[in-house]
Design a protein around this motif. Structure first.
Motif, mmCIF file in Angstrom:
data_model
loop_
_atom_site.group_PDB
_atom_site.id
_atom_site.type_symbol
_atom_site.label_atom_id
_atom_site.label_comp_id
_atom_site.label_asym_id
_atom_site.label_seq_id
_atom_site.Cartn_x
_atom_site.Cartn_y
_atom_site.Cartn_z
ATOM 1 N N TYR A 1 -5.833 -9.137 3.363
ATOM 2 C CA TYR A 1 -7.019 -8.732 2.595
ATOM 3 C C TYR A 1 -8.044 -8.018 3.483
ATOM 4 O O TYR A 1 -8.764 -7.147 3.020
ATOM 5 N N VAL A 2 -8.086 -8.396 4.753
ATOM 6 C CA VAL A 2 -8.949 -7.668 5.694
ATOM 7 C C VAL A 2 -8.423 -6.241 5.858
ATOM 8 O O VAL A 2 -9.197 -5.276 5.866
ATOM 9 N N TYR A 3 -7.099 -6.120 5.942
ATOM 10 C CA TYR A 3 -6.506 -4.786 6.020
ATOM 11 C C TYR A 3 -6.775 -3.983 4.749
ATOM 12 O O TYR A 3 -6.987 -2.773 4.812
ATOM 13 N N ALA A 4 -6.772 -4.650 3.589
ATOM 14 C CA ALA A 4 -7.070 -3.941 2.334
ATOM 15 C C ALA A 4 -8.492 -3.397 2.349
ATOM 16 O O ALA A 4 -8.728 -2.252 1.943
ATOM 17 N N VAL A 5 -9.447 -4.194 2.841
ATOM 18 C CA VAL A 5 -10.833 -3.722 2.933
ATOM 19 C C VAL A 5 -10.922 -2.542 3.887
ATOM 20 O O VAL A 5 -11.602 -1.542 3.609
ATOM 21 N N LEU A 6 -10.214 -2.615 5.006
ATOM 22 C CA LEU A 6 -10.241 -1.510 5.973
ATOM 23 C C LEU A 6 -9.599 -0.246 5.399
ATOM 24 O O LEU A 6 -10.093 0.865 5.622
ATOM 25 N N VAL A 7 -8.511 -0.414 4.659
ATOM 26 C CA VAL A 7 -7.856 0.743 4.045
ATOM 27 C C VAL A 7 -8.806 1.427 3.073
ATOM 28 O O VAL A 7 -8.985 2.653 3.106
ATOM 29 N N GLN B 1 0.896 0.546 12.027
ATOM 30 C CA GLN B 1 1.583 -0.030 13.186
ATOM 31 C C GLN B 1 1.722 -1.543 13.062
ATOM 32 O O GLN B 1 2.654 -2.125 13.611
ATOM 33 N N LYS B 2 0.809 -2.179 12.326
ATOM 34 C CA LYS B 2 0.776 -3.639 12.272
ATOM 35 C C LYS B 2 1.409 -4.206 11.011
ATOM 36 O O LYS B 2 2.078 -5.230 11.071
ATOM 37 N N ILE B 3 1.180 -3.571 9.875
ATOM 38 C CA ILE B 3 1.630 -4.127 8.595
ATOM 39 C C ILE B 3 2.080 -2.983 7.689
ATOM 40 O O ILE B 3 1.449 -1.932 7.656
ATOM 41 N N PRO B 4 3.198 -3.158 6.962
ATOM 42 C CA PRO B 4 3.606 -2.118 6.007
ATOM 43 C C PRO B 4 2.600 -2.013 4.860
ATOM 44 O O PRO B 4 2.015 -3.004 4.437
ATOM 45 N N PHE B 5 2.411 -0.802 4.372
ATOM 46 C CA PHE B 5 1.427 -0.586 3.315
ATOM 47 C C PHE B 5 1.794 -1.311 2.019
ATOM 48 O O PHE B 5 0.935 -1.566 1.191
ATOM 49 N N GLY C 1 -0.882 0.515 -3.772
ATOM 50 C CA GLY C 1 -0.168 1.314 -4.772
ATOM 51 C C GLY C 1 -1.121 2.006 -5.736
ATOM 52 O O GLY C 1 -0.885 3.124 -6.160
ATOM 53 N N LYS C 2 -2.216 1.332 -6.071
ATOM 54 C CA LYS C 2 -3.208 1.944 -6.947
ATOM 55 C C LYS C 2 -3.910 3.103 -6.249
ATOM 56 O O LYS C 2 -4.251 4.096 -6.872
ATOM 57 N N LEU D 1 -4.580 9.018 -5.703
ATOM 58 C CA LEU D 1 -4.414 10.267 -4.950
ATOM 59 C C LEU D 1 -3.543 11.249 -5.721
ATOM 60 O O LEU D 1 -3.818 12.453 -5.731
ATOM 61 N N THR D 2 -2.507 10.741 -6.369
ATOM 62 C CA THR D 2 -1.644 11.601 -7.173
ATOM 63 C C THR D 2 -2.423 12.220 -8.326
ATOM 64 O O THR D 2 -2.295 13.416 -8.603
ATOM 65 N N LEU D 3 -3.232 11.421 -8.966
ATOM 66 C CA LEU D 3 -4.029 11.923 -10.078
ATOM 67 C C LEU D 3 -5.028 12.975 -9.624
ATOM 68 O O LEU D 3 -5.203 14.011 -10.277
#
Length: 167
Positions: A47-53, A102-106, A113-114, A119-121
């Motif tokens: 979830y920390v990675y999600a916030v950073l993304v 490098q640390k975790i798969p997306f 995914g959203k 981005l596609t839209l």
């Protein structure tokens, strides 16, 4: 406050913007160090990675779409680019996503995914707008504007559906 006023404010206080754009990958690097090496330790930090993304990707995507708009539609020269608003967010996004990758798969990052669907839209919308801009089509019609908007949304849904079926 308009978007132009906001950009002028950020340009006048560019040090704060640059500090933010440098801090996001730096925090990502520190989280990579602290998150451990085992799968369970990394999983706890997702979830920390999600916030950073999202902290890196939302301004980065906005900067990309702003650049596309300014260069394709407004015909802005590359010499008048604002580095703090048009280049650094993209570099921050790319650097942060590379560090996270490098640390975790997306696939393990919640909500990624959203973000790719969004981005596609945006890409489909910009492509469609560019096509209609280049078409130079002028139409005088008695069709209500609501029908045009519904048709435009329908085309976007169709593009999204086709994109999800292709990939």
């Amino acid at each position: 406050m308009t978007l132009f006023d906001f950009f002028q404010f950020i340009t006048a206080h560019a040090g704060v913007a640059v500090l933010f754009w440098v801090a996001v990958p730096a925090v990502t690097f520190l989280v990579n160090l602290w998150s451990g090496t085992t799968a369970e330790e990394i999983w706890r930090w997702r979830y920390v990675y999600a916030v950073l993304v999202y902290t890196a990707a939302i301004p980065g995507v906005f900067a990309v779409t702003l650049n596309i708009y300014l260069f394709l539609f407004e015909r802005q020269s590359i010499w008048t680019m604002n580095l703090a608003l048009q280049v650094l967010p993209i570099l921050t996004m790319v650097g942060t996503l590379m560090l996270i990758r490098q640390k975790i798969p997306f696939g393990y990052v919640p909500g990624f995914g959203k973000l790719s669907g969004f981005l596609t839209l945006i890409a489909a919308l910009i492509g469609l707008m560019w096509f209609f801009d280049r078409l130079r089509l002028v139409a005088f019609t008695y069709v209500p504007f609501v029908y045009i908007v519904v048709g435009f949304v329908g085309v976007l849904v169709l593009i999204r559906f086709a994109w999800s079926k292709m990939f």
